[in-house]
Scaffold this motif. Sequence first.
Motif: not given
Length: 315
Positions: A214-223
Motif C-alpha cells: 500500500e505504501f509502495q503504491k502511494h510513493f510509486l504514484k508520487i515518484s
Amino acid sequence: MRVRPTAPILPPSNIQGNALMVVISIMAFLACLTLGGVSMVRSTAASWESQISREITIQIKPDDNFDMEKALTQARDLALTFVGTKSGQIVDEAATARLLEPWLGPGLDLKDLPVPRLVVITIDENNPPDFDAMRGLLKDSIPQASLDDHRTWVDRLVSMAHTTVLIGTGVLLLVFSAMVLTVVFATRGALSGNRHIVEVLHFVGAESSFVATEFQKHFLKISLKGSAIGSALAALFFATAGFWQSRTLATPETDQATALFGTFSVGVLGYAGIFATMIVIALLTTVTARLTVMRTIYEIDTLRSDPTRTDGIAS
C-alpha cells in the motif's frame, strides 16, 4: 452482493506528498541535466579526438637563405611516401596569417616575422603511419622540420572525457543518495502519522507485504509524477537550447560555445537516457519506500515482543 472497495491507507494527496513530489522533480531535473551534460561533453571530446587523430602537422621553421616553399613541398612529398598517409596540404601564407590574426591583428606580413609554416597530412586512423620513422626522415632531410602527431592533445582529451564521466557519475550518485534519504524520511513521516492504522492492520492479520505494498503504491504514484515532471523539464531545456543554438549559429558567441561544448542537442540516445533516468528514479523511490516500511514493521514487532519496551507501544 457488492464488495465495497477498500480505501487506501494513505490519502492520495496531502501536503507531505506534494512536497515530496516537488523534491523528486528537482532531483530528476538535476540528474537528467547532469546526464545530458556528460553526454554532450563526451560527444564533443570524441569529435575533437577524431578530428585530431585524422591529421598530423609538419612544422618548418624559417632560416636565413632558406627556400621555404621548396622545403614545404619536400616535406609533404616525404610524408606521403609512408603507408597510412592519404593526402597532404601546404598551409599557404594567407591561411597562416588568418590563423595568427586573433593574436597579431590583421594585415600581417609573414616576411617580417620568423613565423613557422605548416604542412597538414591526412592519415588513415585505422592504419596510421610509422610516426617515429617519419619524424627521423624529416629531420635528416630538413633540419628545420618537426612532426607533431598530436598524441599529447589526444591523451589530454581522453583524460578530460574520463574525468568528466567520473564527475558526472559522482554528481548522479549524490543526487540519488539525497533522493533516497528524502524518501526514507518521507516514508517514516507517513508511517508516524498513520502508525495506529498500520499497527491495527498488522495485528488483526494483515501481512507485512500488504502494508508495504500500500505504501509502495502511494510513493510509486508520487515518484512517477515527480520524475516525469523533472525529466520533461530537462528534455525541454535541451530542446530549447538546441533550437536557440541552431537559430544563432552565425553569431561569434554561439560559434565559440559550439566549438567548446558542441551542440546542445542530446539526440535520440540522450532523450532515451532521460526517460531511463525517470524510470530508475521511480523504481528507486518505490523500493526505498517498501524497504523502509518493512523495516518499520519489523521494529513494531520487536517492540511488541519485548515486554520491557512499553514506550515503543505507547508511541
